[in-house]
Design an enzyme around this catalytic site. Structure first.
Site, PDB file in Angstrom:
ATOM      1  N   GLY A 110       1.137  -0.812  -0.210  1.00  0.00           N
ATOM      2  CA  GLY A 110      -0.129   0.018   0.127  1.00  0.00           C
ATOM      3  C   GLY A 110       0.657   1.256  -0.232  1.00  0.00           C
ATOM      4  O   GLY A 110       0.370   2.709   0.436  1.00  0.00           O
ATOM      5  N   GLY A 112       1.474   3.506  -2.823  1.00  0.00           N
ATOM      6  CA  GLY A 112       1.600   3.619  -3.656  1.00  0.00           C
ATOM      7  C   GLY A 112       1.885   3.446  -4.966  1.00  0.00           C
ATOM      8  O   GLY A 112       2.680   4.087  -6.345  1.00  0.00           O
ATOM      9  N   SER A 114       0.841   2.563  -7.834  1.00  0.00           N
ATOM     10  CA  SER A 114       0.076   2.809  -9.101  1.00  0.00           C
ATOM     11  C   SER A 114       0.871   3.942  -9.851  1.00  0.00           C
ATOM     12  O   SER A 114       0.649   4.147 -10.567  1.00  0.00           O
ATOM     13  CB  SER A 114      -1.359   2.470  -9.080  1.00  0.00           C
ATOM     14  OG  SER A 114      -1.093   1.073  -8.798  1.00  0.00           O
ATOM     15  N   ASP A 157      -0.937  11.017  -3.315  1.00  0.00           N
ATOM     16  CA  ASP A 157      -0.219   9.506  -3.296  1.00  0.00           C
ATOM     17  C   ASP A 157       0.399  10.477  -4.594  1.00  0.00           C
ATOM     18  O   ASP A 157       2.227  10.238  -4.602  1.00  0.00           O
ATOM     19  CB  ASP A 157      -0.462   8.384  -3.652  1.00  0.00           C
ATOM     20  CG  ASP A 157      -1.798   8.265  -4.324  1.00  0.00           C
ATOM     21  OD1 ASP A 157      -2.565   9.052  -4.793  1.00  0.00           O
ATOM     22  OD2 ASP A 157      -2.136   6.629  -4.364  1.00  0.00           O
TER      23      ASP A 157
END
Ligand code: MEV
Length: 325
Positions: A110, A112, A114, A157
């Site tokens: 998690g 980030g 992407s 993000d």
């Protein structure tokens, strides 16, 4: 002159305060971590886009430029391909490309991945095609890309992947302000459970429709915490920041996004004398963070491990997106 090969990297992130309420236009505070995403882009003759992404087991995936936007992209490469599609359409450019991604962190944490890969892609394409793109435009194009893939998200993000450091952020990049924090004595514990941000955001949104008053009350309390922590971070008042982390965690629990494993790891951390601890990100799994005095760091790490968490070494306030040699 157009460059033929470009290497770019961008940092992963950790949400410090304000997850979920940030989706509703309220502020959050997020920091960049020193574990980075790397993207290498090479211009090629012809109309093929070839992708290698070893961490997600993508080996020489290829697609013709004329198929961009016409087929459903495999999930492992959809942010890379959507970035190219959005970029080519916006700037009316096109070229065959060979792309290699490499992540220093697991996409399960998690952190980030992407968002970091999207920011790397937009920056690398701008270098490849010699198009000057400001940080704000870089954010805007990346945000458009991410929204068109997953439909939801505040963009916090992406903003920190671009800027690095620690920032105060409002949805869509309405406000992006650096906070002068330096490095935080933060400990990160991974639950071992992969959370799906979009699902959790949608779940909170369903709940918001049904229990508007309750959720608004939670979000207003979170916002007070975000605003208080903004100045406490500058003052390095870790004792009060820890208290705010615990309060934020209680509110996230009431919001229904914490899970027993996150509750267990945060409790283990505070029982071991961390100043405070909370989940970081969407909840439902991923990571928790704890703030601790230097002398207690070892004890807190041990407590998190014994409670079944995996301690991930990170440094906060890392550098934003950059071209690598
Ligand atoms: C997820 O890491 C944080 C959320 O606030 C979603 C977002 O801001 O896009 C839950």
């Amino acid at each position: 002159m157009n460059k033929k090969v470009v290497k770019v990297s961008a940092p992963g992130k950790l949400m410090l305060f304000g997850e979920h309420s940030v989706v509703y236009g309220m502020p959050c505070i997020v920091t960049a971590v020193n574990q980075r995403m790397h993207v290498k882009i090479q211009k090629m003759k012809g109309d093929l886009i070839i992708i290698n992404a070893p961490e997600v087991k993508i080996n020489n995936f290829s697609i013709s430029i004329s198929d961009l936007g016409k087929i459903e992209y495999p999930k492992e490469v959809k942010f890379v391909l959507k970035s190219i599609e959005v970029y080519f359409n916006k700037y009316k450019v096109s070229s065959g490309l060979k792309i290699t991604t490499h992540s220093e962190f697991s996409n399960l944490f998690g952190f980030g991945s992407s968002s970091a890969v999207t920011v790397c892609m937009i920056n690398a394409l701008s270098e490849i095609f010699n198009i000057e793109v400001s940080n704000k435009s870089l954010f805007d194009i990346a945000y458009k890309t991410v929204l068109s893939v997953q439909g939801v998200g505040s963009g916090f993000d992406l903003a920190v992947a671009v800027s690095g450091g620690t920032i105060y952020f409002i949805k869509g990049g309405k406000i992006i302000r650096p906070i002068n924090v330096g490095r935080l004595p933060l400990i990160v514990g991974y639950t071992g459970i992969k959370a799906d941000t979009a699902t959790l955001v949608r779940r909170v949104s369903e709940d918001y429709k049904k229990n508007k008053k309750k959720i608004e009350e939670i979000f207003n309390s979170v916002t007070k915490i975000v605003n208080k922590s903004r100045s406490l971070l500058v003052l390095k008042d870790y004792v009060k920041l820890g208290e705010l982390m615990n309060e934020n965690q209680k509110l996230l629990y009431r919001l229904g996004v914490s899970i027993p494993k996150l509750d267990k790891l945060t409790k283990a951390a505070t029982d071991a004398k961390a100043y405070g601890a909370k989940l970081s990100g969407a909840g439902g799994g991923d990571c928790m963070i704890a703030l601790a005095d230097k002398k207690d760091v070892r004890k807190v790490k041990k407590a998190i491990s014994e409670a079944g968490g995996i301690v991930i070494p990170v440094k906060t306030g890392a550098e934003g997106v950059k071209i690598e040699k």
